[in-house]
Motif scaffolding. Structure first.
Motif, PDB file in Angstrom:
ATOM      1  N   TYR A   1      23.310  42.208  59.749  1.00  0.00           N
ATOM      2  CA  TYR A   1      22.927  41.225  60.787  1.00  0.00           C
ATOM      3  C   TYR A   1      23.599  41.502  62.039  1.00  0.00           C
ATOM      4  O   TYR A   1      22.989  40.589  63.217  1.00  0.00           O
ATOM      5  CB  TYR A   1      23.050  39.556  60.329  1.00  0.00           C
ATOM      6  CG  TYR A   1      22.302  39.087  59.064  1.00  0.00           C
ATOM      7  CD1 TYR A   1      20.873  39.033  59.089  1.00  0.00           C
ATOM      8  CD2 TYR A   1      22.934  38.950  58.111  1.00  0.00           C
ATOM      9  CE1 TYR A   1      20.275  38.793  58.049  1.00  0.00           C
ATOM     10  CE2 TYR A   1      22.363  38.747  56.862  1.00  0.00           C
ATOM     11  CZ  TYR A   1      21.022  38.463  56.859  1.00  0.00           C
ATOM     12  OH  TYR A   1      20.260  38.172  55.779  1.00  0.00           O
TER      13      TYR A   1
ATOM     14  N   THR B   1      27.072  40.652  53.559  1.00  0.00           N
ATOM     15  CA  THR B   1      27.412  39.119  53.873  1.00  0.00           C
ATOM     16  C   THR B   1      28.396  38.666  53.225  1.00  0.00           C
ATOM     17  O   THR B   1      28.559  38.707  52.080  1.00  0.00           O
ATOM     18  CB  THR B   1      25.895  38.678  53.837  1.00  0.00           C
ATOM     19  OG1 THR B   1      25.058  39.307  54.614  1.00  0.00           O
ATOM     20  CG2 THR B   1      26.127  37.319  54.380  1.00  0.00           C
TER      21      THR B   1
ATOM     22  N   GLU C   1      30.781  37.712  61.807  1.00  0.00           N
ATOM     23  CA  GLU C   1      29.321  37.875  61.599  1.00  0.00           C
ATOM     24  C   GLU C   1      28.851  37.518  62.843  1.00  0.00           C
ATOM     25  O   GLU C   1      29.086  36.907  63.556  1.00  0.00           O
ATOM     26  CB  GLU C   1      29.195  36.914  60.380  1.00  0.00           C
ATOM     27  CG  GLU C   1      29.603  37.276  59.159  1.00  0.00           C
ATOM     28  CD  GLU C   1      29.324  36.467  57.907  1.00  0.00           C
ATOM     29  OE1 GLU C   1      28.621  36.680  57.024  1.00  0.00           O
ATOM     30  OE2 GLU C   1      29.780  35.332  57.850  1.00  0.00           O
TER      31      GLU C   1
ATOM     32  N   ASN D   1      26.853  35.233  63.085  1.00  0.00           N
ATOM     33  CA  ASN D   1      26.648  34.084  63.602  1.00  0.00           C
ATOM     34  C   ASN D   1      27.994  33.154  64.094  1.00  0.00           C
ATOM     35  O   ASN D   1      27.978  31.751  64.253  1.00  0.00           O
ATOM     36  CB  ASN D   1      26.135  33.005  62.177  1.00  0.00           C
ATOM     37  CG  ASN D   1      27.229  33.198  60.952  1.00  0.00           C
ATOM     38  OD1 ASN D   1      28.580  33.446  61.419  1.00  0.00           O
ATOM     39  ND2 ASN D   1      26.903  33.244  59.644  1.00  0.00           N
TER      40      ASN D   1
ATOM     41  N   ARG E   1      17.126  40.620  51.987  1.00  0.00           N
ATOM     42  CA  ARG E   1      18.013  40.304  50.944  1.00  0.00           C
ATOM     43  C   ARG E   1      18.097  39.000  50.484  1.00  0.00           C
ATOM     44  O   ARG E   1      17.443  37.890  51.363  1.00  0.00           O
ATOM     45  CB  ARG E   1      19.595  40.492  51.466  1.00  0.00           C
ATOM     46  CG  ARG E   1      19.947  39.872  52.726  1.00  0.00           C
ATOM     47  CD  ARG E   1      21.260  40.128  52.983  1.00  0.00           C
ATOM     48  NE  ARG E   1      22.310  39.105  52.164  1.00  0.00           N
ATOM     49  CZ  ARG E   1      22.488  37.894  52.594  1.00  0.00           C
ATOM     50  NH1 ARG E   1      21.935  37.385  53.455  1.00  0.00           N
ATOM     51  NH2 ARG E   1      23.493  37.254  51.718  1.00  0.00           N
TER      52      ARG E   1
ATOM     53  N   SER F   1      19.268  35.359  49.987  1.00  0.00           N
ATOM     54  CA  SER F   1      20.531  34.465  50.496  1.00  0.00           C
ATOM     55  C   SER F   1      21.373  34.102  49.383  1.00  0.00           C
ATOM     56  O   SER F   1      21.080  33.838  48.197  1.00  0.00           O
ATOM     57  CB  SER F   1      19.973  33.111  51.102  1.00  0.00           C
ATOM     58  OG  SER F   1      20.919  32.142  51.262  1.00  0.00           O
ATOM     59  N   GLY F   2      22.717  34.075  49.552  1.00  0.00           N
ATOM     60  CA  GLY F   2      23.639  33.639  48.582  1.00  0.00           C
ATOM     61  C   GLY F   2      24.000  32.235  49.067  1.00  0.00           C
ATOM     62  O   GLY F   2      24.619  31.638  47.915  1.00  0.00           O
ATOM     63  N   THR F   3      23.420  31.429  49.687  1.00  0.00           N
ATOM     64  CA  THR F   3      23.786  29.935  50.036  1.00  0.00           C
ATOM     65  C   THR F   3      22.605  29.296  49.652  1.00  0.00           C
ATOM     66  O   THR F   3      22.617  27.900  49.805  1.00  0.00           O
ATOM     67  CB  THR F   3      24.396  29.773  51.345  1.00  0.00           C
ATOM     68  OG1 THR F   3      23.764  30.196  52.261  1.00  0.00           O
ATOM     69  CG2 THR F   3      25.609  30.596  51.603  1.00  0.00           C
TER      70      THR F   3
ATOM     71  N   ARG G   1      15.940  36.091  52.845  1.00  0.00           N
ATOM     72  CA  ARG G   1      15.980  36.257  54.364  1.00  0.00           C
ATOM     73  C   ARG G   1      15.422  37.510  54.697  1.00  0.00           C
ATOM     74  O   ARG G   1      15.721  38.799  54.376  1.00  0.00           O
ATOM     75  CB  ARG G   1      17.361  36.220  54.773  1.00  0.00           C
ATOM     76  CG  ARG G   1      18.024  34.998  54.618  1.00  0.00           C
ATOM     77  CD  ARG G   1      19.520  34.963  55.271  1.00  0.00           C
ATOM     78  NE  ARG G   1      20.284  33.584  54.971  1.00  0.00           N
ATOM     79  CZ  ARG G   1      20.057  32.625  54.742  1.00  0.00           C
ATOM     80  NH1 ARG G   1      18.978  31.981  55.654  1.00  0.00           N
ATOM     81  NH2 ARG G   1      20.904  31.615  54.613  1.00  0.00           N
TER      82      ARG G   1
HETATM   83  P1  NG1 Z   1      23.539  33.654  52.985  1.00  0.00           P
HETATM   84  O1  NG1 Z   1      22.899  32.623  52.880  1.00  0.00           O
HETATM   85  O2  NG1 Z   1      23.958  34.652  51.905  1.00  0.00           O
HETATM   86  O3  NG1 Z   1      22.702  34.730  54.046  1.00  0.00           O
HETATM   87  C1  NG1 Z   1      25.111  32.582  54.837  1.00  0.00           C
HETATM   88  C2  NG1 Z   1      24.966  33.386  56.234  1.00  0.00           C
HETATM   89  C3  NG1 Z   1      26.315  34.367  56.380  1.00  0.00           C
HETATM   90  C4  NG1 Z   1      27.581  33.501  55.814  1.00  0.00           C
HETATM   91  C5  NG1 Z   1      27.019  32.448  54.471  1.00  0.00           C
HETATM   92  C6  NG1 Z   1      28.387  31.543  54.348  1.00  0.00           C
HETATM   93  C7  NG1 Z   1      23.210  34.530  57.894  1.00  0.00           C
HETATM   94  C8  NG1 Z   1      22.277  35.565  57.826  1.00  0.00           C
HETATM   95  N1  NG1 Z   1      24.032  34.496  56.433  1.00  0.00           N
HETATM   96  O4  NG1 Z   1      24.805  33.411  53.974  1.00  0.00           O
HETATM   97  O5  NG1 Z   1      26.473  35.008  57.364  1.00  0.00           O
HETATM   98  O6  NG1 Z   1      27.938  32.556  57.002  1.00  0.00           O
HETATM   99  O7  NG1 Z   1      25.890  31.717  54.786  1.00  0.00           O
HETATM  100  O8  NG1 Z   1      28.377  30.295  54.876  1.00  0.00           O
HETATM  101  O9  NG1 Z   1      23.804  33.808  58.771  1.00  0.00           O
END
Ligand code: NG1
Ligand code: ZN
Length: 532
Positions: free
Chosen positions: A334, A356, A375, A377, A500, A502-504, A509
């Protein structure tokens, strides 16, 4: 003691049948209503982790960061202030999903066998939480688990996430050669502010920095920290510090709002010359911003912070005459292409790209003498290897300029929270560098111009079918999709796009960047259509 009967009998029933818990990138995170049962299990897990590590202190942080106020979450902190070791995540998930006493005991047995844990070793756990209204209840559930598992535990109360990481490391290193600091909130403030004062010594103060605290825990903590800094050294104006009105946390403010919307929170009136930044809800992220004379909003995100830190530290290392110390930067996919280009071509520092998630960045950064990781962000920090720290501590200055550079480097090692990204510490780092150089935000922003970029969230029926490789930059599954993305990307100048899961969040995304805004939006839209 570890009382299996109590563990079985005191279990908190799942709040919602059929809900599947996952220990992901940010620990467990969801609507707070289903998390009481998880907290109980986390108390047990933290106890087991401590026993496995010979009674070292493990941290538990209750927060859901930038998520909406009704959400909450929890994550474990390992002894050196790092994220929980990855191999334990699957066991965390297993424990959380055990819905009755018997299943829970079986899951515990499995962990004990797998890691050969001696249950007689006393366990030590500390915990803290953010300002969310659901925290008091969730803390009680955590305590119920810690008690059943017989851990010696300490409630550190309201803290930012990075403060808890700091405390864990302080406790575990106390009395050793690499003692990290005094294990109190005041110790944290004193360490950071003393280092800041040293880093900016002899330089005129910059104009006021407006800090949007997202109506979260960062607000009271920053206010507290300011008591330890003379106003002649740093001038801060705190905005969005309402932590008591329900519904205000992260609402139309905070780092995530600013990064996602590419604009200032409506609660801040910002005019040319103003310097602003935003924390997220648990104060482990920060982004800076300003507007130009013609009113254009300019974001200084994690990539910009990494560039600033890498250039400053590279320069100091050189001035100090210790070029043997190599600075490297770690990014994720990113990161804006222009930032990577600036780091590699202009600063000539090595850059690695990882998946990530802070744990991936952190571990990669440990491979450098000085590893800068951020990151985009705004989550990140700088790690100094033990060798680098030793060199900085022992090198002898031959000139006053060298002496000054060494003193500044040494101050940075104290100023930076090396356990995890920390909005307060990163804010002071940026302010120290800008003060040192007497730079405005505009001057900082000159390093490079971001390529226009777009991040799109696509809700799909099953995000798990999207499998990636090459630090998440390419899809291996679904078969054929990457080739289609590649042929699209080839049509745009400076085009780059990747997909990819998202892990959260339950979504996929899509990221795209290209030479112009129109091309970027077009590319993002077309790739999103392929995914959907
Ligand atoms: P995911 O939801 O896996 O993209 C998001 C943020 C990560 C990281 C995690 C943990 C983006 C694109 N992704 O992950 O950078 O901060 O949350 O909080 O910002
Ligand atoms: Zn956060």
């Amino acid at each position: 003691s570890f009382d299996t009967a109590a563990i079985k009998n005191n279990i908190i029933a799942h709040e919602k049948q059929g809900f599947v818990y996952t220990y992901g990138t940010a620990g467990f995170r969801s609507n707070a209503e289903v998390l009481g049962s998880v907290m109980y299990k986390v108390g047990i897990l933290a106890t087991l982790r401590s026993k496995k590590l010979n009674g070292s202190t493990i941290g538990v942080m209750i927060t859901a960061s930038h998520n909406p106020e009704e959400d909450n979450g929890v994550k474990l902190v390992d002894p050196r202030g790092e994220m929980l070791e990855q191999s334990w995540e699957v066991y965390a998930t297993k424990l959380a999903n055990a819905n009755d006493g018997e299943t829970l005991l079986n899951a515990i047995d499995e962990i004990v066998a797998q890691y050969k844990i001696d249950l007689d070793i006393p366990a030590n756990v500390i915990y803290a939480y953010d300002t969310r209204p659901s925290c008091p209840h969730l803390v009680k559930c955590l305590e119920q688990g810690l008690e059943a598992a017989g851990a010696k535990s300490t409630n550190f109360g309201l803290k930012t996430t990075p403060m808890l990481h700091y405390l864990v490391r302080c406790i575990n290193t106390a009395g050793t050669n690499d003692a990290y600091g005094e294990a109190t909130e005041e110790g944290y403030y004193k360490k950071l502010t003393a280092a800041f004062a040293t880093a900016v010594k002899g330089k005129p103060r910059l104009s006021t920095l407006h800090v949007d605290c997202a109506n979260g825990v960062g607000a009271p903590k920053l206010r507290e920290l300011l008591k330890f800094i003379a106003p002649e050294i740093l001038s801060v104006d705190i905005v969005n510090e309402d932590t008591t009105t329900v519904g205000q946390l992260n609402k139309n403010c905070g780092a995530d709002f600013v990064k996602t919307n590419q604009r200032a929170p409506p609660s801040i009136t910002i005019t040319a010359g103003d310097r602003c930044c935003s924390y997220d809800g648990d104060a482990d992220r920060i982004v800076f911003y300003y507007v130009t004379e013609d009113g254009t909003f300019r974001l200084l995100d994690g990539d910009k912070i990494a560039g600033l830190a890498a250039s400053f530290i590279t320069e100091l290392v050189h001035e100090a005459g210790i070029d043997s110390i190599k600075v490297g930067v770690v990014q994720t996919a990113y990161a804006n292409g222009s930032s990577t280009n600036y780091l590699t071509k202009v600063l000539s520092v090595p850059v690695s790209c990882v998946s990530t998630g802070v744990k991936h960045l952190h571990h990669e950064a440990e491979k450098y003498d000085v590893g800068v990781y951020f990151e985009a962000n705004g989550h990140g920090t700088v790690l100094f290897s033990p060798d680098a720290l030793n060199t900085i501590k022992t090198v002898e200055a031959k000139t006053p300029a060298q002496k000054q550079a060494i003193a500044q480097l040494s101050a940075l090692t104290e100023l930076i929270n090396q356990t995890v990204g920390d909005a307060i510490s990163d804010m002071l780092l940026v302010e120290a560098i800008l003060t040192s150089r007497q730079w405005s935000f505009e001057e900082w922003d000159q390093a490079y111009t971001d390529l226009p970029n777009r991040l799109v969230k696509v809700v799909v029926s099953d995000r798990h079918i999207f499998k990636t490789t090459n630090a998440e930059r390419q899809l291996v599954e679904p078969a054929g999709l990457q080739a289609e993305i590649d042929s699209l990307v080839a049509k745009y100048s400076n085009g780059r796009s990747f997909v990819r899961a998202s892990g959260t969040e339950d979504a996929v995304r899509v990221y795209a960047e290209a030479a112009t805004r129109a091309e970027t939006d077009d590319l993002a839209f077309k790739v999103a259509q392929l995914v959907y």
